[in-house]
Design a protein around this motif. Structure first.
Motif, PDB file in Angstrom:
ATOM      1  N   UNK A 661      -6.776  -0.507  -3.007  1.00 28.70           N
ATOM      2  CA  UNK A 661      -6.087  -1.135  -4.161  1.00 28.70           C
ATOM      3  C   UNK A 661      -4.820  -1.836  -3.700  1.00 28.70           C
ATOM      4  N   UNK A 662      -4.205  -1.406  -2.863  1.00 30.19           N
ATOM      5  CA  UNK A 662      -2.732  -1.850  -2.405  1.00 30.19           C
ATOM      6  C   UNK A 662      -3.412  -3.301  -1.702  1.00 30.19           C
ATOM      7  N   UNK A 663      -4.213  -3.349  -1.085  1.00 29.69           N
ATOM      8  CA  UNK A 663      -4.830  -4.596  -0.124  1.00 29.69           C
ATOM      9  C   UNK A 663      -5.036  -5.479  -1.324  1.00 29.69           C
TER      10      UNK A 663
ATOM     11  N   UNK B  12       0.096   1.237  14.019  1.00 25.85           N
ATOM     12  CA  UNK B  12      -0.151   1.160  12.579  1.00 25.85           C
ATOM     13  C   UNK B  12      -0.121   0.008  11.932  1.00 25.85           C
ATOM     14  N   UNK B  13       0.732  -0.946  12.615  1.00 26.52           N
ATOM     15  CA  UNK B  13       0.747  -2.424  11.958  1.00 26.52           C
ATOM     16  C   UNK B  13      -0.464  -3.148  12.588  1.00 26.52           C
ATOM     17  N   UNK B  14      -0.733  -2.928  13.519  1.00 22.62           N
ATOM     18  CA  UNK B  14      -2.203  -3.405  14.092  1.00 22.62           C
ATOM     19  C   UNK B  14      -3.316  -3.128  13.306  1.00 22.62           C
ATOM     20  N   UNK B  38      -0.277   2.708   3.509  1.00 21.79           N
ATOM     21  CA  UNK B  38       0.062   2.670   2.083  1.00 21.79           C
ATOM     22  C   UNK B  38       1.635   2.546   1.715  1.00 21.79           C
ATOM     23  N   UNK B  39       2.459   3.250   2.599  1.00 23.76           N
ATOM     24  CA  UNK B  39       3.896   3.028   2.636  1.00 23.76           C
ATOM     25  C   UNK B  39       4.486   1.960   2.739  1.00 23.76           C
ATOM     26  N   UNK B  40       3.862   1.318   3.898  1.00 22.40           N
ATOM     27  CA  UNK B  40       4.162  -0.078   4.147  1.00 22.40           C
ATOM     28  C   UNK B  40       3.757  -0.943   3.020  1.00 22.40           C
ATOM     29  N   UNK B  44       6.130  -3.445   0.861  1.00 18.89           N
ATOM     30  CA  UNK B  44       5.977  -5.025   1.014  1.00 18.89           C
ATOM     31  C   UNK B  44       5.639  -5.620  -0.475  1.00 18.89           C
ATOM     32  N   UNK B  45       4.890  -4.827  -1.456  1.00 20.10           N
ATOM     33  CA  UNK B  45       4.680  -5.055  -2.831  1.00 20.10           C
ATOM     34  C   UNK B  45       6.151  -5.263  -3.508  1.00 20.10           C
ATOM     35  N   UNK B  46       6.938  -4.351  -3.275  1.00 20.37           N
ATOM     36  CA  UNK B  46       8.316  -4.264  -3.771  1.00 20.37           C
ATOM     37  C   UNK B  46       9.061  -5.409  -3.431  1.00 20.37           C
TER      38      UNK B  46
END
Lengths: 696, 78
Positions: A661-663, B12-14, B38-40, B44-46
């Motif tokens: 969903x986040x993606x 994790x970023x990879x 998900x935390x990242x 990002x969304x914020x």
């Protein structure tokens, strides 16, 4: 074992670190196992092996296995073999990684052999290997760890053979010296159980006591010389030889204690901390017991204090987690536990009743029920219970249990809920029974205060409910609450009340209906309350409505939906719908309708419309995750009961869903961002164009 | 204070990158990593939200600006 024989798989050999070729590895393995195996060894290179990462070897010819083990055990000495291997590897100087690799193979084979044939020769091989390790002094930590593994295997399989025990002790000597050298006495002491176990075995045979004492003395002597310079190893031996056998064990134990204090500063500090907490608990209990009117404090209160302090102690790792608070009380405060013990006895006995024939069961039930009643009476006779004390007690109870029970319960499947009744966390149940009975006392003070706690009732088995029903009448509490309008205004808007409603039986509901036609009034108030709280806690309110809907008929629900601003309620239901649907991993709208079969079509259609225009599902999912994260914390705070592990597994599923969903959200956001940027640029260009053209 | 493991973060970023490029799917990502990703995403969304809001504000200002120009032009014509 057969599997082990058929497949000695040695894996995860990091070729890239050892710089060995596959051919070399194959040769080494052949060398360890014997020269003449030919095609009996097969090795597999998995996908990752293609880039030089790992390789698996497999002994394929079953008929030759015994032969192979005989070769390993008898024909060649490990030292010779090591030299041979090193020659094969063409290593002029010891290479750490390569030697480590060789040991890895050797240990695998030795351990497999040991399981196959518990020969005494293995002790010898092991001993030689240890010497070799000591000699080469390569990867010592690794070698010691591996050696410990072997020792544990040997010690658990060793028979009551004096010679074997002595051989074992001889090795212990070597290993302890190595450990002392490497890790200090702290690690050595962890192995003190080895000695006492050996002693027990040895005592049975009652042979070669002197030899045994000598060995033990040697081990202890090495350690004592580290503690106290004035007492060297030989003195220790002499001392030990003079000791009686029983005293020897005491001596070792005593030594262990001294050593912990002297050699590990952290441990000492922990011990001091623990002692302080202990003392504090002791003081608190003493003050409770010695206060002017000890009746003011109930056993539960004392127990609660102990429980909380115990957690501190357990955290400090200085108290045996196996020892229950109850045991502690029995041991130290028999006067407090007189009451508790009768309660425990009754409950324990009642638990067994299920297996008895009905008539006997009835008889016993009555017998013990009366005893139980006496217990309740005792509690009641504590008499001078002050309200504030009781409330303090209740707060303690709430802190400890309500939160955990409530969340656990919400997330359990029906099956798990059913199993609670039989499986049960006894501590919770016992406290609950006690608690509910004390609540009965409170009922005289403030009836309505009881209601929020009624949902706990659902945690009891039928039998326990029956027992309780003699002492506490839930219906009467609800009834008295319903009669009182001010009470309804004050309390019936609350989630807890709705929850309480959901837990009483249909018959009870019917009884309430017939008694009081005020149900719709409650609905109205509840819905207002829900609307007020809507923005704060959507799930909580939604659950409340759902609970109510579960036992209302269609007309009532239609009425509910026809209320002003009903759309908010529908929205909440939508939330709950999604919540439930996510749990069931089923997001089809048809099923959604099925779940809310009592809801009118129009409402459902509204729900579907809403879902298209807001991101409620994201909010819900996030809330859901928060709630479940709380569970993870609960898991460590209170004893695990059935269901938590399932829920925690579900968390992972939810997280994965959220990942997708986040993606999607990010992609949508990015497109949005791009569109806004283009718009911004376009406007800016337009402005610049107009400015230039008109020279503004 | 817990020490930050740069290697782990990079890993994790990879993984997140691979997931976005669809070179891996979620079944092979460790649960703890999924939580981190998900935390990242949350952050990002914020951040994206904030950026969008800023642009929106800027667009509003540009519209005001445009209005001013239009007014000036009208005055000029008169």
């Amino acid at each position: 074992m057969n599997e082990k024989i058929e497949k000695i798989v040695i894996q995860c050999i990091k070729l890239e670190h050892t710089e060995l070729t596959y051919m070399q590895v194959e040769n080494v393995l052949k060398e360890i196992i014997g020269y003449n195996l030919g095609d009996n060894i097969e090795y597999y290179i998995d996908e990752s092996g293609l880039d030089g990462r790992s390789v698996e070897f497999n002994l394929i010819d079953i008929s030759n296995k015994e032969y192979i083990y005989e070769i390993i055990i008898n024909k060649k000495k490990i030292n010779d073999r090591l030299n041979d291997i090193i020659t094969i590897l063409d290593v002029n100087e010891y290479n750490h990684q390569k030697i480590k690799f060789i040991f890895e193979l050797l240990y695998e084979v030795i351990l497999a052999c040991f399981e196959y044939n518990k020969s005494q020769n293995l002790l010898q091989i092991d001993s030689e290997l240890i010497e070799k390790l000591n000699e080469t002094y390569i990867e010592k930590y690794y070698a010691i760890e591996k050696t410990k593994e072997i020792m544990i295997k040997i010690s658990t399989n060793i028979e009551n053979d004096t010679n074997k025990i002595l051989a074992y002790l001889e090795q212990l000597d070597v290993i302890y010296e190595m450990l002392l050298d490497y890790e200090g006495s702290k690690e050595v002491l962890k192995n003190k159980k080895d000695m006492t176990n050996m002693y027990e075995k040895f005592k049975k045979n009652n042979e070669n006591i002197d030899e045994f004492l000598y060995r033990i003395g040697n081990i202890v002597g090495v350690k004592t010389s580290n503690i106290d310079n004035s007492r060297n190893g030989s003195e220790s031996k002499a001392i030990l030889q003079d000791l009686q056998l029983e005293e020897l064990i005491d001596y070792i134990k005593q030594y262990a204690q001294i050593s912990i204090c002297d050699y590990n500063k952290d441990l000492k500090e922990i011990q001091n901390e623990a002692q302080k907490v202990y003392n504090k608990v002791e003081d608190e209990i003493s003050s409770l017991l010695n206060c002017d009117n000890s009746c003011d404090k109930t056993p539960l209160f004392v127990e609660n204090i102990l429980s909380s302090k115990r957690e501190d102690l357990i955290n400090l790792e200085k108290i045996d987690p196996e020892q229950s608070v109850y045991d502690y009380l029995v041991e130290n405060y028999p006067e407090v536990t007189n009451i508790l013990s009768s309660k425990m006895d009754v409950l324990q006995f009642l638990d067994k009743i299920d297996n008895l024939p009905t008539d006997i069961e009835d008889y016993l039930k009555n017998e013990f029920l009366s005893e139980y009643k006496n217990f309740i009476e005792e509690i009641r006779n504590v008499g001078t219970l002050k309200q504030e004390e009781l409330e303090k007690e209740l707060n303690l109870f709430e802190e400890k249990y309500t939160y955990g029970i409530y969340y656990k319960y919400l997330n359990m499947t029906k099956k798990e809920k059913a199993e609670i009744a039989t499986f049960a966390d006894k501590e919770i149940k016992e406290n609950l029974i006690l608690f509910l009975n004390i609540k009965k006392e409170l009922a005289n003070i403030s009836t309505t205060e009881n209601i929020p706690y009624l949902y706990l009732f659902n945690y009891l088995s039928k039998r326990e409910k029956n027992i309780l029903s003699d002492n506490i009448n839930i219906i009467s509490i609800l009834r008295s609450s319903l009669k009182d309008t001010s009470c309804i205004n004050k309390y019936f808007n609350s989630y807890d009340v709705s929850k309480a409603f959901s837990l009483i039986s249909n018959n009870e509901i019917e009884e309430l209906y017939s008694m009081q036609k005020n149900i719709m009034g409650i609905f109205t108030k509840t819905s207002q309350f829900i609307q007020k709280l809507y923005n704060e806690d959507i799930i909580k309110c939604g659950m409340s409505i759902l609970d109510i809907l579960n036992f209302r008929d269609k007309d009532e629900i239609d009425n509910l939906f026809s209320m002003p601003k009903y759309i908010n309620i529908v929205e909440i239901l939508l939330g709950i719908g999604l919540y439930e649907l996510y749990i069931n991993r089923d997001i089809e709208l048809n099923n959604f309708k099925r779940i809310y079969v009592n809801g009118c079509d129009e409402s459902i259609e509204t729900i579907i419309q809403i879902i298209k225009y807001n991101d409620l599902k994201y909010k819900l999912l996030e809330y859901n995750l928060k709630q479940k994260s709380a569970l993870k914390n609960i898991k460590v705070k209170i004893p695990d009961i059935l269901g938590i592990n399932t829920v925690v597994r579900k968390i992972d599923d939810y997280n994965t869903k959220l990942l997708y969903i986040n993606k999607d959200r990010k992609e949508i956001q990015e497109r949005k961002l791009m569109a806004y940027k283009q718009r911004e640029e376009m406007i800016l260009n337009k402005i610049n164009f107009v400015r230039q053209k008109n020279k503004i | 204070m817990e020490k930050i493991d740069c290697n782990k973060i990079q890993r994790i970023l990879d993984i997140k990158n691979d997931f976005e490029n669809e070179t891996i799917n979620s079944t092979i990502i460790l649960p703890e990593y999924i939580e981190c990703i998900n935390t990242i995403y949350d952050t990002e969304l914020k951040n994206q939200d904030e950026e969008i809001n800023k642009i929106k504000l800027n667009i509003d200002k540009l519209y005001d600006n445009m209005q001013e120009i239009i007014d000036k032009l009208k005055n000029k014509e008169q």
